[in-house]
Design a protein around this motif. Sequence first.
Motif, PDB file in Angstrom:
ATOM      1  N   TRP A  47     -56.684   1.299 -18.689  1.00 29.31           N
ATOM      2  CA  TRP A  47     -55.667   2.131 -19.302  1.00 29.31           C
ATOM      3  C   TRP A  47     -56.332   3.118 -20.257  1.00 29.31           C
ATOM      4  O   TRP A  47     -57.307   2.803 -20.932  1.00 29.31           O
ATOM      5  CB  TRP A  47     -54.671   1.277 -20.065  1.00 29.31           C
ATOM      6  CG  TRP A  47     -53.820   0.446 -19.174  1.00 29.31           C
ATOM      7  CD1 TRP A  47     -53.597   0.638 -17.834  1.00 29.31           C
ATOM      8  CD2 TRP A  47     -53.070  -0.706 -19.525  1.00 29.31           C
ATOM      9  NE1 TRP A  47     -52.762  -0.322 -17.349  1.00 29.31           N
ATOM     10  CE2 TRP A  47     -52.414  -1.167 -18.358  1.00 29.31           C
ATOM     11  CE3 TRP A  47     -52.868  -1.401 -20.718  1.00 29.31           C
ATOM     12  CZ2 TRP A  47     -51.583  -2.281 -18.356  1.00 29.31           C
ATOM     13  CZ3 TRP A  47     -52.049  -2.508 -20.717  1.00 29.31           C
ATOM     14  CH2 TRP A  47     -51.409  -2.929 -19.546  1.00 29.31           C
ATOM     15  N   GLY A  48     -55.785   4.306 -20.311  1.00 26.43           N
ATOM     16  CA  GLY A  48     -56.368   5.343 -21.142  1.00 26.43           C
ATOM     17  C   GLY A  48     -55.640   5.516 -22.461  1.00 26.43           C
ATOM     18  O   GLY A  48     -54.707   4.787 -22.795  1.00 26.43           O
ATOM     19  N   ILE A  49     -56.088   6.494 -23.224  1.00 30.23           N
ATOM     20  CA  ILE A  49     -55.531   6.813 -24.529  1.00 30.23           C
ATOM     21  C   ILE A  49     -54.785   8.140 -24.424  1.00 30.23           C
ATOM     22  O   ILE A  49     -55.320   9.104 -23.876  1.00 30.23           O
ATOM     23  CB  ILE A  49     -56.645   6.935 -25.591  1.00 30.23           C
ATOM     24  CG1 ILE A  49     -57.402   5.622 -25.716  1.00 30.23           C
ATOM     25  CG2 ILE A  49     -56.074   7.358 -26.925  1.00 30.23           C
ATOM     26  CD1 ILE A  49     -56.567   4.473 -26.203  1.00 30.23           C
ATOM     27  N   PRO A  50     -53.558   8.224 -24.928  1.00 32.26           N
ATOM     28  CA  PRO A  50     -52.844   9.510 -24.900  1.00 32.26           C
ATOM     29  C   PRO A  50     -53.635  10.596 -25.623  1.00 32.26           C
ATOM     30  O   PRO A  50     -54.205  10.368 -26.696  1.00 32.26           O
ATOM     31  CB  PRO A  50     -51.534   9.203 -25.641  1.00 32.26           C
ATOM     32  CG  PRO A  50     -51.362   7.724 -25.506  1.00 32.26           C
ATOM     33  CD  PRO A  50     -52.746   7.148 -25.504  1.00 32.26           C
ATOM     34  N   VAL A  54     -52.375  -1.817 -27.373  1.00 33.45           N
ATOM     35  CA  VAL A  54     -52.312  -1.565 -28.816  1.00 33.45           C
ATOM     36  C   VAL A  54     -53.705  -1.547 -29.430  1.00 33.45           C
ATOM     37  O   VAL A  54     -54.007  -0.719 -30.295  1.00 33.45           O
ATOM     38  CB  VAL A  54     -51.425  -2.624 -29.508  1.00 33.45           C
ATOM     39  CG1 VAL A  54     -51.475  -2.464 -31.024  1.00 33.45           C
ATOM     40  CG2 VAL A  54     -49.990  -2.516 -29.023  1.00 33.45           C
ATOM     41  N   THR A  55     -54.586  -2.453 -28.996  1.00 35.07           N
ATOM     42  CA  THR A  55     -55.936  -2.485 -29.557  1.00 35.07           C
ATOM     43  C   THR A  55     -56.715  -1.226 -29.193  1.00 35.07           C
ATOM     44  O   THR A  55     -57.490  -0.716 -30.005  1.00 35.07           O
ATOM     45  CB  THR A  55     -56.700  -3.726 -29.075  1.00 35.07           C
ATOM     46  OG1 THR A  55     -56.839  -3.695 -27.649  1.00 35.07           O
ATOM     47  CG2 THR A  55     -55.988  -4.999 -29.456  1.00 35.07           C
ATOM     48  N   LEU A  56     -56.513  -0.710 -27.990  1.00 32.89           N
ATOM     49  CA  LEU A  56     -57.178   0.535 -27.600  1.00 32.89           C
ATOM     50  C   LEU A  56     -56.727   1.685 -28.494  1.00 32.89           C
ATOM     51  O   LEU A  56     -57.547   2.478 -28.972  1.00 32.89           O
ATOM     52  CB  LEU A  56     -56.854   0.864 -26.143  1.00 32.89           C
ATOM     53  CG  LEU A  56     -57.566   0.063 -25.053  1.00 32.89           C
ATOM     54  CD1 LEU A  56     -57.013   0.467 -23.688  1.00 32.89           C
ATOM     55  CD2 LEU A  56     -59.068   0.287 -25.103  1.00 32.89           C
ATOM     56  N   GLU A  57     -55.416   1.784 -28.701  1.00 34.94           N
ATOM     57  CA  GLU A  57     -54.893   2.900 -29.474  1.00 34.94           C
ATOM     58  C   GLU A  57     -55.271   2.771 -30.943  1.00 34.94           C
ATOM     59  O   GLU A  57     -55.532   3.781 -31.610  1.00 34.94           O
ATOM     60  CB  GLU A  57     -53.385   2.994 -29.270  1.00 34.94           C
ATOM     61  CG  GLU A  57     -53.026   3.341 -27.828  1.00 34.94           C
ATOM     62  CD  GLU A  57     -51.539   3.501 -27.583  1.00 34.94           C
ATOM     63  OE1 GLU A  57     -50.743   3.117 -28.469  1.00 34.94           O
ATOM     64  OE2 GLU A  57     -51.168   4.003 -26.511  1.00 34.94           O
ATOM     65  N   ALA A  58     -55.314   1.537 -31.461  1.00 36.77           N
ATOM     66  CA  ALA A  58     -55.739   1.340 -32.846  1.00 36.77           C
ATOM     67  C   ALA A  58     -57.179   1.793 -33.044  1.00 36.77           C
ATOM     68  O   ALA A  58     -57.511   2.469 -34.026  1.00 36.77           O
ATOM     69  CB  ALA A  58     -55.582  -0.131 -33.238  1.00 36.77           C
ATOM     70  N   GLN A  59     -58.045   1.436 -32.107  1.00 37.62           N
ATOM     71  CA  GLN A  59     -59.446   1.837 -32.218  1.00 37.62           C
ATOM     72  C   GLN A  59     -59.604   3.345 -32.097  1.00 37.62           C
ATOM     73  O   GLN A  59     -60.431   3.951 -32.788  1.00 37.62           O
ATOM     74  CB  GLN A  59     -60.269   1.130 -31.137  1.00 37.62           C
ATOM     75  CG  GLN A  59     -60.405  -0.370 -31.370  1.00 37.62           C
ATOM     76  CD  GLN A  59     -61.112  -1.043 -30.218  1.00 37.62           C
ATOM     77  OE1 GLN A  59     -62.316  -1.303 -30.252  1.00 37.62           O
ATOM     78  NE2 GLN A  59     -60.359  -1.337 -29.163  1.00 37.62           N
ATOM     79  N   ALA A  60     -58.805   3.962 -31.213  1.00 38.70           N
ATOM     80  CA  ALA A  60     -58.865   5.420 -31.086  1.00 38.70           C
ATOM     81  C   ALA A  60     -58.466   6.088 -32.391  1.00 38.70           C
ATOM     82  O   ALA A  60     -59.019   7.130 -32.765  1.00 38.70           O
ATOM     83  CB  ALA A  60     -57.946   5.882 -29.950  1.00 38.70           C
ATOM     84  N   PHE A  61     -57.523   5.477 -33.104  1.00 39.67           N
ATOM     85  CA  PHE A  61     -57.095   6.015 -34.389  1.00 39.67           C
ATOM     86  C   PHE A  61     -58.124   5.758 -35.478  1.00 39.67           C
ATOM     87  O   PHE A  61     -58.189   6.470 -36.468  1.00 39.67           O
ATOM     88  CB  PHE A  61     -55.739   5.392 -34.773  1.00 39.67           C
ATOM     89  CG  PHE A  61     -55.220   5.868 -36.096  1.00 39.67           C
ATOM     90  CD1 PHE A  61     -54.645   7.129 -36.226  1.00 39.67           C
ATOM     91  CD2 PHE A  61     -55.323   5.074 -37.222  1.00 39.67           C
ATOM     92  CE1 PHE A  61     -54.183   7.572 -37.443  1.00 39.67           C
ATOM     93  CE2 PHE A  61     -54.851   5.506 -38.450  1.00 39.67           C
ATOM     94  CZ  PHE A  61     -54.279   6.767 -38.560  1.00 39.67           C
ATOM     95  N   GLY A  62     -58.961   4.724 -35.288  1.00 47.58           N
ATOM     96  CA  GLY A  62     -59.945   4.364 -36.300  1.00 47.58           C
ATOM     97  C   GLY A  62     -59.565   3.140 -37.106  1.00 47.58           C
ATOM     98  O   GLY A  62     -60.189   2.860 -38.137  1.00 47.58           O
ATOM     99  N   LEU A  63     -58.553   2.397 -36.651  1.00 43.81           N
ATOM    100  CA  LEU A  63     -58.120   1.183 -37.346  1.00 43.81           C
ATOM    101  C   LEU A  63     -58.922   0.000 -36.829  1.00 43.81           C
ATOM    102  O   LEU A  63     -58.935  -0.265 -35.625  1.00 43.81           O
ATOM    103  CB  LEU A  63     -56.626   0.947 -37.094  1.00 43.81           C
ATOM    104  CG  LEU A  63     -55.964  -0.194 -37.880  1.00 43.81           C
ATOM    105  CD1 LEU A  63     -55.913   0.144 -39.368  1.00 43.81           C
ATOM    106  CD2 LEU A  63     -54.565  -0.463 -37.341  1.00 43.81           C
ATOM    107  N   PRO A  64     -59.632  -0.741 -37.702  1.00 45.52           N
ATOM    108  CA  PRO A  64     -60.394  -1.905 -37.249  1.00 45.52           C
ATOM    109  C   PRO A  64     -59.469  -2.962 -36.630  1.00 45.52           C
ATOM    110  O   PRO A  64     -58.304  -3.086 -37.011  1.00 45.52           O
ATOM    111  CB  PRO A  64     -61.051  -2.430 -38.526  1.00 45.52           C
ATOM    112  CG  PRO A  64     -60.984  -1.310 -39.500  1.00 45.52           C
ATOM    113  CD  PRO A  64     -59.771  -0.517 -39.150  1.00 45.52           C
TER     114      PRO A  64
END
Length: 339
Positions: free
Chosen positions: A165-168, A272-282
Motif C-alpha cells: 500500500w502506498g502513501i497519499p 496507519v503506521t505507514l502514514e504516521a511514518q510519512a508524517f514523521g511520527l515515531p
Amino acid sequence: MDLPAGSPGGSAERYLGLYTGESPLIAARAFMLAPANPRFRLPGGLELLSVGGKCLHGPAFGRCVLALRRVLTAALDPARIGVLHLQHLTFGATPALIRALPAHPRIALVHGTDLICARTHRDQMQVLHETARAADAIVVPTAAMADLLLKITPIDRRKITHIPWGIPDQLLTTPPPRSPRPSTSHLRLLYAGRLTAETGASHLVSLAAIPGVELSVAAPQAQFQALAPLLKRAGVRIRYLGWLRRPQLWRAFTEHDVLVKPALAQEAMGLVTLEAQAFGLPVLYQPVPGLSGCCLSGLEDCVSAVQAWGRRSRGVVTCRVVALVEVGDAVGRGAVGRA
C-alpha cells in the motif's frame, strides 16, 4: 464492498481512496450498502445498494449473496466492464460479483479481516477457497500475508502479486501543520484502528496506567464501548477521539508524540503506521508479521520524543520509560519505527 457506506475500518478507507472522489486513482463502478447514518456525506462516484441482512454464516448468508447478485446483475452492463476488482477473498459481495459477471477476469485484493473471518467461520473459509481458485490474480500488501494465505488455501503461488500500500501524495507534499506543543509533562500516545484481541486492545489499558502518559484512541465506537468495563476496573481514563477519517487522523498526528500499535497477531500491512511514518511520527509497535515489514527499524525519533518528554518532566522520565518497556515485554519484544 458489502459494508454500509461510512463504516469504520482500514479496508473501507482504502476502498474509498482508490475508487471514489473527484479524481479516483482507479476508474470503476464502486458500490457499498446504504449507510446506517442517513446524514453520511457520500464521496463522489460511490453508488449504493439497498440490500439488508448482512451476515457471515448459515442460510442467511446464502440469501444475502443471492440478493447482492440480483441487484448487481440489474445495475451492471457486462459489455461495459473490463475486469472485476474483488475487494475481499471472503464476505458476500465477492461471490455475488463473480456470479453476476461470471465471464470477466478477476483481480482479488487481500485484507487481514479475510483471513481472520475464514479461520472462525466455516462458510467464509469456503468462500475464500472458491475465490482464490476463481481469481486470475491475487494482490497482497505484504509477503507475510502471502505466506499466511498459502497456509490456509492450496493455490498456485504464481497467482499472487505483492503490491505494498502506498502513501497519499498530499500527506507527503502538503502535510497538516504541526500543532504548537502544550506546556505539559505528558507523553502523548495515539492509537488508531480496530480494538480487538488481535490488535492488543487490552494492553492499551496498561499503557494508559503509566504515570505521565496520556493515551488517545481513534477507533469504532462500539469497540471502544466494549473496552469501557476494563478501563473502569483499572481506574484509568483514555481520551476517545471517535473514528477518524484519514484527513482527520493526519491532523491527530500533529497533536501526539508517538503512535502505538500493540498488535498480538499478524496485520495486513498497517496503513496507519505507514502514514504516521510519512508524517514523521515515531511508531512504537510489536514486530508481528505485517508490521515488521512496513515499519522501518530505528530508535532516533522515538528517543528524541522520549528525551523531550523527559525535559518537560523535570528528570522523572526514567521510571516512566521503564514502565513503558515493561508493558512492551509483557506482550512481546517491541520495536520502534520511523520515517
